[in-house]
Design a protein around this motif. Structure first.
Motif, PDB file in Angstrom:
ATOM      1  N   ALA A 250      36.662  65.277  38.323  1.00  0.00           N
ATOM      2  CA  ALA A 250      35.794  66.132  39.125  1.00  0.00           C
ATOM      3  C   ALA A 250      34.893  67.009  38.286  1.00  0.00           C
ATOM      4  O   ALA A 250      35.266  67.506  37.233  1.00  0.00           O
ATOM      5  CB  ALA A 250      36.643  67.015  40.035  1.00  0.00           C
ATOM      6  N   LEU A 251      33.696  67.209  38.800  1.00  0.00           N
ATOM      7  CA  LEU A 251      32.819  68.219  38.237  1.00  0.00           C
ATOM      8  C   LEU A 251      33.400  69.609  38.440  1.00  0.00           C
ATOM      9  O   LEU A 251      32.866  70.593  37.934  1.00  0.00           O
ATOM     10  CB  LEU A 251      31.438  68.124  38.887  1.00  0.00           C
ATOM     11  CG  LEU A 251      30.682  66.831  38.604  1.00  0.00           C
ATOM     12  CD1 LEU A 251      29.391  66.816  39.396  1.00  0.00           C
ATOM     13  CD2 LEU A 251      30.416  66.665  37.138  1.00  0.00           C
TER      14      LEU A 251
ATOM     15  N   ASP B 297      22.793  65.475  38.265  1.00  0.00           N
ATOM     16  CA  ASP B 297      23.882  65.857  39.171  1.00  0.00           C
ATOM     17  C   ASP B 297      24.670  67.046  38.623  1.00  0.00           C
ATOM     18  O   ASP B 297      25.063  67.943  39.378  1.00  0.00           O
ATOM     19  CB  ASP B 297      24.822  64.667  39.382  1.00  0.00           C
ATOM     20  CG  ASP B 297      24.222  63.604  40.301  1.00  0.00           C
ATOM     21  OD1 ASP B 297      23.321  63.949  41.095  1.00  0.00           O
ATOM     22  OD2 ASP B 297      24.660  62.448  40.217  1.00  0.00           O
ATOM     23  N   ILE B 298      24.907  67.060  37.323  1.00  0.00           N
ATOM     24  CA  ILE B 298      25.625  68.172  36.706  1.00  0.00           C
ATOM     25  C   ILE B 298      24.837  69.468  36.851  1.00  0.00           C
ATOM     26  O   ILE B 298      25.384  70.524  37.203  1.00  0.00           O
ATOM     27  CB  ILE B 298      25.920  67.865  35.223  1.00  0.00           C
ATOM     28  CG1 ILE B 298      27.014  66.799  35.129  1.00  0.00           C
ATOM     29  CG2 ILE B 298      26.331  69.131  34.478  1.00  0.00           C
ATOM     30  CD1 ILE B 298      27.209  66.246  33.726  1.00  0.00           C
TER      31      ILE B 298
ATOM     32  N   PHE C  64      25.093  70.652  40.442  1.00  0.00           N
ATOM     33  CA  PHE C  64      26.415  71.193  40.727  1.00  0.00           C
ATOM     34  C   PHE C  64      26.566  72.590  40.140  1.00  0.00           C
ATOM     35  O   PHE C  64      27.052  73.518  40.801  1.00  0.00           O
ATOM     36  CB  PHE C  64      27.505  70.279  40.148  1.00  0.00           C
ATOM     37  CG  PHE C  64      28.889  70.859  40.265  1.00  0.00           C
ATOM     38  CD1 PHE C  64      29.618  70.702  41.433  1.00  0.00           C
ATOM     39  CD2 PHE C  64      29.447  71.579  39.226  1.00  0.00           C
ATOM     40  CE1 PHE C  64      30.891  71.260  41.558  1.00  0.00           C
ATOM     41  CE2 PHE C  64      30.709  72.136  39.335  1.00  0.00           C
ATOM     42  CZ  PHE C  64      31.433  71.968  40.505  1.00  0.00           C
TER      43      PHE C  64
ATOM     44  N   HIS D 130      27.408  76.148  41.754  1.00  0.00           N
ATOM     45  CA  HIS D 130      28.620  76.824  41.311  1.00  0.00           C
ATOM     46  C   HIS D 130      28.319  78.259  40.878  1.00  0.00           C
ATOM     47  O   HIS D 130      29.042  79.198  41.225  1.00  0.00           O
ATOM     48  CB  HIS D 130      29.239  76.036  40.150  1.00  0.00           C
ATOM     49  CG  HIS D 130      30.611  76.479  39.761  1.00  0.00           C
ATOM     50  ND1 HIS D 130      30.834  77.397  38.755  1.00  0.00           N
ATOM     51  CD2 HIS D 130      31.823  76.139  40.245  1.00  0.00           C
ATOM     52  CE1 HIS D 130      32.128  77.588  38.639  1.00  0.00           C
ATOM     53  NE2 HIS D 130      32.760  76.846  39.518  1.00  0.00           N
TER      54      HIS D 130
ATOM     55  N   SER E  12      35.568  70.480  44.141  1.00  0.00           N
ATOM     56  CA  SER E  12      35.740  69.028  44.146  1.00  0.00           C
ATOM     57  C   SER E  12      35.005  68.389  45.325  1.00  0.00           C
ATOM     58  O   SER E  12      34.415  67.310  45.192  1.00  0.00           O
ATOM     59  CB  SER E  12      37.227  68.669  44.181  1.00  0.00           C
ATOM     60  OG  SER E  12      37.860  69.188  45.336  1.00  0.00           O
TER      61      SER E  12
ATOM     62  N   ARG F  33      32.285  69.495  46.628  1.00  0.00           N
ATOM     63  CA  ARG F  33      30.869  69.519  46.266  1.00  0.00           C
ATOM     64  C   ARG F  33      30.516  68.362  45.322  1.00  0.00           C
ATOM     65  O   ARG F  33      29.384  67.859  45.329  1.00  0.00           O
ATOM     66  CB  ARG F  33      30.536  70.852  45.590  1.00  0.00           C
ATOM     67  CG  ARG F  33      29.070  71.059  45.282  1.00  0.00           C
ATOM     68  CD  ARG F  33      28.283  71.363  46.534  1.00  0.00           C
ATOM     69  NE  ARG F  33      26.872  71.575  46.257  1.00  0.00           N
ATOM     70  CZ  ARG F  33      26.002  72.059  47.133  1.00  0.00           C
ATOM     71  NH1 ARG F  33      26.412  72.402  48.345  1.00  0.00           N
ATOM     72  NH2 ARG F  33      24.732  72.216  46.822  1.00  0.00           N
ATOM     73  N   GLY F  34      31.475  67.965  44.508  1.00  0.00           N
ATOM     74  CA  GLY F  34      31.210  66.899  43.553  1.00  0.00           C
ATOM     75  C   GLY F  34      31.403  65.499  44.081  1.00  0.00           C
ATOM     76  O   GLY F  34      31.160  64.526  43.355  1.00  0.00           O
TER      77      GLY F  34
ATOM     78  N   LEU G 208      29.895  61.935  42.291  1.00  0.00           N
ATOM     79  CA  LEU G 208      30.942  61.110  41.696  1.00  0.00           C
ATOM     80  C   LEU G 208      30.989  59.737  42.353  1.00  0.00           C
ATOM     81  O   LEU G 208      31.231  58.726  41.687  1.00  0.00           O
ATOM     82  CB  LEU G 208      32.289  61.818  41.816  1.00  0.00           C
ATOM     83  CG  LEU G 208      32.444  63.042  40.910  1.00  0.00           C
ATOM     84  CD1 LEU G 208      33.672  63.845  41.287  1.00  0.00           C
ATOM     85  CD2 LEU G 208      32.514  62.629  39.452  1.00  0.00           C
TER      86      LEU G 208
END
Length: 316
Positions: free
Chosen positions: A26-27, A74-75, A78, A82, A125, A127-128, A132
């Motif tokens: 998970a991110l 994507d990172i 996120f 966050h 998780s 949100r990711g 993913l």
């Protein structure tokens, strides 16, 4: 929640990196960065999170040059979410922990704080899930084989740390780690506090073999989920590079996450909850033996983390 070397840690010393590894790579790993060593290190680490997360995931997936841009995008998305939505919540949580650190606490209070941390990991998780799933749709057979090799390496490390050696050696190793983590918060522990930790570890319900079997189940489940997502991509025409994620594939990933959070293995959820309760009791018992000086040190450490998070929020 547990102050031992087991998966459930103290709410004030919880290692979200371990939790993150339980959640489809998970991110949610970003939550690690609120508790990395000294306060200045935490702030620096969070600001380096895009690269840290990318390289951590790349270690599992071995991104291709075509996959890397989407992964980084994507990172970044996120972490923007966050920073805006989660860090203020963490800061408020740390304020509560500072107040709790000055007084005796009950196991119930400790468990309440653990559940707050677990809820934060679940939000991250969730949100990711979409990025993913998109990544899972794009993994080649070679990348899935790379993931399996990484899993095997992780299993070897777990065996070395928690299964091999005599019971006395394993207990000594767990005790050393538990003492080290608690001294990050309280400063040096007394001989009596070390003895209390050792006694609690000896009474712990944690079972390395049972935990390893659950790890193997999750790893197998992850590989099967990847196969399912791949089949859904092929059957629905998505995964053609346009970033689309179909609903069936997303549901497959979400179902996997649900099986990580609540194991389908008979009796495992009850076993896990017993660990949590033991950890709550252990943490409260140790905290209630701390001196005024140790509690002052805990407040100082927690305040440092809070200040770091407030500074990070202000940077957005």
């Amino acid at each position: 929640m547990n102050t031992s070397a087991e998966p459930h840690r103290s709410p004030w010393l919880i290692d979200p990196k371990i939790i993150a590894r339980r959640i489809l790579l998970a991110l949610a790993l970003a939550t690690t960065l609120i508790v990395l060593g000294a306060c200045s290190t935490a702030r620096l680490a969070y600001n380096q999170a895009p690269n840290l997360l990318y390289w951590w995931l790349d270690g599992y997936m071995d991104f291709t040059s075509a996959q890397s841009p989407q992964a980084r995008q994507d990172i970044d998305a996120f972490l923007a979410w966050h920073r805006s939505n989660e860090l203020p919540t963490y800061a408020r949580q740390l304020q509560q922990w500072q107040a709790l650190a000055t007084q005796d606490i009950t196991p119930t209070q400790a468990c309440t704080q653990f559940e707050a941390v677990r809820a934060a990991v679940q939000r991250a998780s969730e949100r990711g899930l979409e990025p993913l799933t998109r990544l899972a749709q794009q993994l080649s057979p070679e990348q899935q084989a790379h993931l399996q090799r990484h899993q095997a390496k992780s299993n070897e490390s777990f065996e070395k740390d928690f299964v091999r050696g005599s019971p006395e050696q394993r207990l000594s190793q767990r005790l050393d780690k538990a003492v080290s983590r608690n001294e990050m918060l309280y400063g040096r522990l007394s001989p009596a506090q070390r003895e209390l930790l050792q006694s609690s570890l000896q009474q712990s319900p944690w079972d390395a073999q049972k935990t390893q079997q659950e790890r193997l189940r999750r790893q197998s489940d992850l590989l099967q989920t990847l196969q399912t997502v791949q089949a859904l991509k092929n059957g629905n025409g998505n995964g053609n590079g346009n970033g689309a994620v179909n609903a069936a594939a997303l549901n497959a990933t979400r179902s996997y996450l649900a099986r990580v959070l609540q194991s389908p293995t008979p009796g495992y959820s009850a076993y896990s909850q017993t660990q949590v309760q033991h950890g709550c009791t252990q943490f409260a018992a140790l905290h209630n033996t701390t001196t005024p000086e140790q509690r002052t040190n805990a407040v100082r450490v927690l305040k440092g983390y809070e200040d770091d998070l407030q500074a990070l929020v202000a940077q957005r």
